[in-house]
Write an enzyme that holds these catalytic residues in place. Structure first.
Site, PDB file in Angstrom:
ATOM      1  N   GLU A  60       0.762  -1.278  -0.060  1.00  0.00           N
ATOM      2  CA  GLU A  60       0.022   0.172   0.133  1.00  0.00           C
ATOM      3  C   GLU A  60       0.926   1.247   0.113  1.00  0.00           C
ATOM      4  O   GLU A  60       0.433   2.175  -0.630  1.00  0.00           O
ATOM      5  CB  GLU A  60      -0.809  -0.025   1.207  1.00  0.00           C
ATOM      6  CG  GLU A  60      -2.046  -0.740   1.055  1.00  0.00           C
ATOM      7  CD  GLU A  60      -1.899  -2.462   1.279  1.00  0.00           C
ATOM      8  OE1 GLU A  60      -0.583  -2.751   1.668  1.00  0.00           O
ATOM      9  OE2 GLU A  60      -2.332  -3.233   1.119  1.00  0.00           O
ATOM     10  N   HIS A 128     -10.899  -5.803   9.519  1.00  0.00           N
ATOM     11  CA  HIS A 128     -11.346  -5.446   8.379  1.00  0.00           C
ATOM     12  C   HIS A 128     -12.718  -4.682   8.536  1.00  0.00           C
ATOM     13  O   HIS A 128     -13.762  -4.895   7.568  1.00  0.00           O
ATOM     14  CB  HIS A 128     -11.460  -6.809   7.584  1.00  0.00           C
ATOM     15  CG  HIS A 128     -10.371  -7.250   7.124  1.00  0.00           C
ATOM     16  ND1 HIS A 128      -9.651  -8.116   8.046  1.00  0.00           N
ATOM     17  CD2 HIS A 128      -9.649  -7.283   6.166  1.00  0.00           C
ATOM     18  CE1 HIS A 128      -8.615  -8.650   7.515  1.00  0.00           C
ATOM     19  NE2 HIS A 128      -8.328  -8.261   6.186  1.00  0.00           N
TER      20      HIS A 128
END
Length: 324
Positions: A60, A128
């Site tokens: 990322e 998540h």
């Protein structure tokens, strides 16, 4: 108008912008052959090729740096970060690069979009299920939007891609299958910085973000049975905030409840509450109430997860307490 799912509206927006502007390209983890973890980019690699729809390694930090540099060279990249929980990995690029370059150097613009999704309710566990909107809305120079309807998903994404500043585009994992009418046409845009009045009301204004707009609509229906008329406002643009719509609504109802799925302490609801207190104090009949996630991780257990997430019943209770 065409009825379609939220994910399909996003896909249509990406496809139309790629057809309109050859400098728009997509990249991220599993967005090409797999079509994205929520299938938002399905079919786009086959249509536009691997040079414009790129599968990337899991990194990322590198992806965010790539978005910054690519946008500075005249292209309009759209980066997908698979889960909002991984946003801390891209903060260096947002805080120390994307948000300040336009201020440091003349004639530099940063036209890129960072799409990601967050929120709880899917049993995805503590790593998540986060809503980190306050983390990115905190940064000056970064625009942040969070559409809740398929029509807004399409219109805001097209506006974000055409914007000259970096835009963080927040989706919610429970919205992708939401189905509704979407306007046809390549140039049907939704202006960034404009809120949407969902329901008219006279007794209280409920200001909500992302999926919490739907819970607020349900709360308004519950409150109607008690004779309470609630005005629900979908903020949809977290930054810039449509403060004009906020102040006009409070001037009409004189009470405010803020609903956000993020954490309570230093969260987006705290910022909005403080802004309302500063700008609308004389119009308020009671302190601004907040309905948020408590300051704890989202549990994996479904009963516990449902217990901590904001919902219609909690919003209705907050309204009743405000109106006492």
């Amino acid at each position: 108008m065409t009825k379609m799912r939220y994910a399909e509206a996003l896909n249509q927006a990406l496809r139309e912008e790629m057809l309109r502007d050859p400098t728009v390209f997509l990249f991220g983890e599993d967005i090409g052959r797999y079509g994205g973890v929520f299938k938002v980019t399905r079919g786009l690699m086959e249509e536009f090729g691997q040079s414009r729809v790129r599968d990337t390694p899991i990194s990322e930090q590198a992806l965010a740096a790539m978005a910054v540099t690519a946008s500075m060279t005249g292209t309009r990249p759209v980066l997908e970060i698979m889960y909002a929980d991984f946003m801390p990995l891209v903060l260096d690029a947002l805080i120390n690069q994307a948000s300040i370059y336009e201020y440091l150097w003349k004639d530099v613009s940063m036209p890129f979009v960072l799409r990601t999704q967050g929120g709880g309710g899917a049993g995805a566990g503590a790593q998540h299920s986060k809503s980190l909107d306050s983390l990115v809305a905190h940064i000056p120079g970064i625009k942040v939007v969070a559409p809740v309807t398929p029509a807004d998903a399409k219109g805001l994404l097209k506006s974000a891609i055409r914007d000259r500043q970096p835009v963080v585009f927040l989706e919610h994992k429970l919205l992708y299958n939401l189905r509704d009418d979407v306007p046809d046409g390549d140039d049907v845009l939704v202006e960034i910085g404009k809120a949407r009045k969902v329901t008219e009301g006279r007794d209280v204004s409920i200001f909500a973000t992302s999926r919490m707009v739907l819970e607020s609509q349900k709360a308004a229906e519950l409150l109607e049975k008690d004779g309470i008329s609630a005005e629900v406002i979908d903020l949809r643009s977290l930054r810039p905030l449509d403060i004009e719509t906020v102040t006009q609504s409070i001037a009409h109802t004189h009470n405010a409840v803020v609903v956000n799925e993020g954490w309570r302490f230093c969260g987006y609801a705290a910022e909005l509450s403080a802004t309302i207190m500063e700008q609308c104090f004389d119009d308020l009949d009671a302190p601004v109430a907040r309905v948020t996630l408590p300051d704890m991780p989202v549990p994996y257990s479904e009963p516990l997860e449902m217990a901590v997430l904001p919902n219609a019943a909690k919003i209705a209770d907050a309204v009743r307490s405000t109106l006492k």
